[in-house]
Motif scaffolding. Structure first.
Motif, PDB file in Angstrom:
ATOM      1  N   UNK A 128       0.842  -1.197   0.000  1.00 40.12           N
ATOM      2  CA  UNK A 128       0.000   0.000   0.000  1.00 40.12           C
ATOM      3  C   UNK A 128       0.877   1.248   0.000  1.00 40.12           C
ATOM      4  N   UNK A 129       0.710   2.082  -1.010  1.00 45.86           N
ATOM      5  CA  UNK A 129       1.436   3.340  -1.109  1.00 45.86           C
ATOM      6  C   UNK A 129       0.512   4.449  -0.620  1.00 45.86           C
ATOM      7  N   UNK A 130       0.849   5.041   0.525  1.00 49.83           N
ATOM      8  CA  UNK A 130      -0.011   6.032   1.167  1.00 49.83           C
ATOM      9  C   UNK A 130       0.732   7.355   1.328  1.00 49.83           C
ATOM     10  N   UNK A 131       1.556   7.693   0.343  1.00 49.39           N
ATOM     11  CA  UNK A 131       2.185   9.003   0.281  1.00 49.39           C
ATOM     12  C   UNK A 131       1.640   9.733  -0.939  1.00 49.39           C
ATOM     13  N   UNK A 176      -5.346  -7.937   2.895  1.00 43.71           N
ATOM     14  CA  UNK A 176      -4.162  -8.583   3.477  1.00 43.71           C
ATOM     15  C   UNK A 176      -2.884  -7.870   3.065  1.00 43.71           C
ATOM     16  N   UNK A 177      -2.877  -6.559   3.239  1.00 41.63           N
ATOM     17  CA  UNK A 177      -1.695  -5.759   2.901  1.00 41.63           C
ATOM     18  C   UNK A 177      -0.515  -6.214   3.744  1.00 41.63           C
ATOM     19  N   UNK A 178       0.632  -6.387   3.107  1.00 41.85           N
ATOM     20  CA  UNK A 178       1.829  -6.858   3.804  1.00 41.85           C
ATOM     21  C   UNK A 178       2.830  -5.745   4.093  1.00 41.85           C
ATOM     22  N   UNK A 179       2.909  -4.736   3.210  1.00 44.55           N
ATOM     23  CA  UNK A 179       3.840  -3.626   3.377  1.00 44.55           C
ATOM     24  C   UNK A 179       3.109  -2.316   3.101  1.00 44.55           C
ATOM     25  N   UNK A 180       3.477  -1.271   3.827  1.00 45.20           N
ATOM     26  CA  UNK A 180       2.910   0.050   3.589  1.00 45.20           C
ATOM     27  C   UNK A 180       4.022   1.073   3.475  1.00 45.20           C
ATOM     28  N   UNK A 181       3.717   2.166   2.790  1.00 51.32           N
ATOM     29  CA  UNK A 181       4.663   3.273   2.601  1.00 51.32           C
ATOM     30  C   UNK A 181       3.925   4.556   2.939  1.00 51.32           C
ATOM     31  N   UNK A 210       5.577  -5.220   7.759  1.00 50.38           N
ATOM     32  CA  UNK A 210       6.433  -4.070   8.062  1.00 50.38           C
ATOM     33  C   UNK A 210       5.727  -2.798   7.627  1.00 50.38           C
ATOM     34  N   UNK A 211       6.053  -1.702   8.312  1.00 48.43           N
ATOM     35  CA  UNK A 211       5.592  -0.368   7.949  1.00 48.43           C
ATOM     36  C   UNK A 211       6.803   0.426   7.472  1.00 48.43           C
ATOM     37  N   UNK A 212       6.810   0.824   6.209  1.00 54.04           N
ATOM     38  CA  UNK A 212       7.901   1.606   5.647  1.00 54.04           C
ATOM     39  C   UNK A 212       7.507   3.079   5.726  1.00 54.04           C
ATOM     40  N   UNK A 213       8.370   3.908   6.298  1.00 56.43           N
ATOM     41  CA  UNK A 213       7.997   5.299   6.567  1.00 56.43           C
ATOM     42  C   UNK A 213       9.099   6.256   6.145  1.00 56.43           C
ATOM     43  N   UNK A 214       8.681   7.484   5.855  1.00 51.03           N
ATOM     44  CA  UNK A 214       9.607   8.569   5.515  1.00 51.03           C
ATOM     45  C   UNK A 214       8.815   9.859   5.523  1.00 51.03           C
ATOM     46  N   UNK A 230       1.443  -1.806  16.260  1.00 52.73           N
ATOM     47  CA  UNK A 230       1.106  -2.655  15.120  1.00 52.73           C
ATOM     48  C   UNK A 230       1.712  -4.052  15.200  1.00 52.73           C
ATOM     49  N   UNK A 231       2.710  -4.228  16.056  1.00 48.97           N
ATOM     50  CA  UNK A 231       3.325  -5.546  16.200  1.00 48.97           C
ATOM     51  C   UNK A 231       4.221  -5.941  15.045  1.00 48.97           C
ATOM     52  N   UNK A 232       4.750  -4.947  14.288  1.00 55.12           N
ATOM     53  CA  UNK A 232       5.639  -5.228  13.150  1.00 55.12           C
ATOM     54  C   UNK A 232       6.776  -4.209  13.159  1.00 55.12           C
ATOM     55  N   UNK A 233       7.871  -4.481  12.430  1.00 56.14           N
ATOM     56  CA  UNK A 233       8.967  -3.510  12.361  1.00 56.14           C
ATOM     57  C   UNK A 233       8.545  -2.226  11.644  1.00 56.14           C
ATOM     58  N   UNK A 234       9.136  -1.117  12.073  1.00 62.10           N
ATOM     59  CA  UNK A 234       8.994   0.164  11.397  1.00 62.10           C
ATOM     60  C   UNK A 234      10.323   0.453  10.713  1.00 62.10           C
ATOM     61  N   UNK A 235      10.305   0.580   9.391  1.00 63.08           N
ATOM     62  CA  UNK A 235      11.528   0.716   8.606  1.00 63.08           C
ATOM     63  C   UNK A 235      11.559   2.106   7.987  1.00 63.08           C
ATOM     64  N   UNK A 236      12.605   2.838   8.291  1.00 61.63           N
ATOM     65  CA  UNK A 236      12.686   4.247   7.879  1.00 61.63           C
ATOM     66  C   UNK A 236      13.527   4.430   6.629  1.00 61.63           C
TER      67      UNK A 236
END
Length: 433
Positions: A128-131, A176-181, A210-214, A230-236
């Motif tokens: 999911x791209x949320x930027x 069933x989204x696995x990764x987000x941005x 994982x949650x990918x953030x910036x 969220x119970x998952x890694x946050x990756x910056x």
């Protein structure tokens, strides 16, 4: 966008063994970057000309955001218009927008850097791209990178009325989204919206990995809070519209500058000098930019850069991003955020805002009534201890800063039309909402 394939070999992590080797990688790429700049109208006509060596580059005047605005729209274009793949602009909040543009060669580099994300992107992922999309770069890079790895992309632009927070939660759950941005703050808004929908972020989204953030400073304390929720890694990741991604995380969770793709400096505005590491404002010279070369571009973000070894063995500088606003007493958004999120998790403080005042700093936080007195006392003491700044803390009931309606509304998005029945509201004929 058409499929992007790299026509040149880009550096790979492992091509160098230490920082001396990294310097050699930069020196091999620099002549191409300088040659590209020599074809740019902005640099070609600059009084100082174009530097020919790394030593000359180190003395070259900084390129500023004002320079980019003055050169709008194509004053920095170094290739024929027919070679451009995309055109982008900053938000333009200061008036004249900052333009940036990329060739297909540039896009190969943008995608390759993004795909360094430490959790990897797989064909089995639903991403999911949320930027923002539109004219900004960030959403398009993530979208293209995910497609290049075979993932399924969910384009949930966070500047569109078509995807309110309630819909984002539904998509996260049902697809069933696995990764987000996204921005880090968005992940907290999703969590609040999920709870209002009767869902538990750490249990009812089992596919999420994982949650990918910036896009904004992320303190260790807020990162840990988001990960726990969220119970998952946050990756910056860290980057800019004018440059694309500039840094990403190694397997040990440290943020490293992609110094094989750009030369980085830290600028001290008080002294007017730059250094390879330390605290100051970031300056970057991309090494593989063809359409819009930039020499010593002053991004302006406050950073701390270190060339110390990391257990990952990448031999890349580490960076801590503090944001673009700081005060004379050392108060930054990242620093203040760290103190806010050190409050006990049971206080439930997710949303806050602050402003500087003549007496120090005024802070407002959302916190439930049973914890308000304790939260106010502890946060005021924490700010004074960390920065030596007086803080007036105001406890607001939940929903004061982030209204519940914002998290639960499902906006009615319409297509414009001209013909209406007699009982319909034709004042909305040309509206999209």
């Amino acid at each position: 966008m058409d499929t992007i394939t790299a026509p040149r070999r880009l550096p790979r992590i492992g091509d160098w063994a230490d920082f001396a080797g990294l310097t050699r990688v930069q020196d091999e790429a620099l002549p191409g970057a300088l040659a590209a700049a020599a074809t740019s109208p902005f640099y070609r006509t600059r009084r100082d000309g174009v530097p020919a060596t790394r030593a000359e580059l180190s003395r070259y005047p900084l390129t500023t955001k004002a320079d980019l605005r003055d050169a709008y729209p194509f004053g920095l274009l170094a290739v024929d218009r027919s070679e451009l793949a995309t055109y982008h602009e900053s938000s333009g909040s200061s008036g004249t927008p900052t333009a940036s543009y990329y060739s297909r060669d540039d896009w190969a580099d943008l995608i390759d850097r993004y795909c360094r994300v430490r959790v990897g992107i797989q064909p089995s992922d639903t991403f999911m791209v949320r930027t923002p999309y539109a004219l900004m770069l960030t959403g398009h890079v993530a979208h293209a990178a995910a497609l290049s790895r075979g993932a399924t992309v969910v384009p949930a632009d966070n500047r569109s009325l078509a995807t309110p927070y309630a819909k984002v939660v539904r998509l996260l759950h049902d697809l069933d989204v696995t990764l987000t941005w996204s921005l880090p703050t968005d992940t907290l808004l999703w969590a609040a919206a999920a709870r209002l929908a009767g869902l538990r972020p750490d249990r009812d989204f089992p596919a999420l990995r994982a949650l990918l953030v910036a896009g904004e400073p992320l303190s260790p304390a807020r990162r840990e809070r988001i990960s726990r929720i969220w119970g998952v890694p946050v990756v910056e990741e860290y980057g800019a519209s004018e440059t694309g991604g500039l840094a990403g995380e190694c397997p040990h969770g440290r943020l490293h500058l992609w110094a094989d793709r750009a030369i980085f400096e830290v600028y001290d505005p008080a002294a007017g000098r730059t250094s390879a590491e330390g605290a100051g404002e970031l300056v970057v010279t991309p090494l593989f930019r063809t359409a819009m070369p930039l020499l010593r571009y002053h991004i302006g973000d406050l950073v701390e850069v270190s060339n110390r070894d990391c257990p990952c063995g990448w031999a890349l500088p580490t960076v801590r991003v503090l944001g673009r606003f700081g005060t004379d007493d050392g108060l930054t958004q990242a620093g203040l955020e760290e103190v806010v999120f050190r409050l006990p998790a049971e206080f439930g403080v997710l949303f806050w805002r602050a402003r500087t005042t003549s007496y120090g700093v005024r802070i407002q936080i959302e916190v439930a009534a049973p914890h308000q007195e304790s939260a106010v006392r502890r946060l005021a003491a924490g700010v004074e201890e960390a920065f030596g700044v007086r803080a007036r803390v105001e406890a607001l009931p939940p929903g004061s800063l982030v209204p519940e309606q914002l998290l639960t509304a499902m906006t009615d998005v319409l297509k414009p039309r001209g013909l209406f029945a007699g009982d319909e509201d034709w004042d909305r004929a040309l509206r999209y909402y």
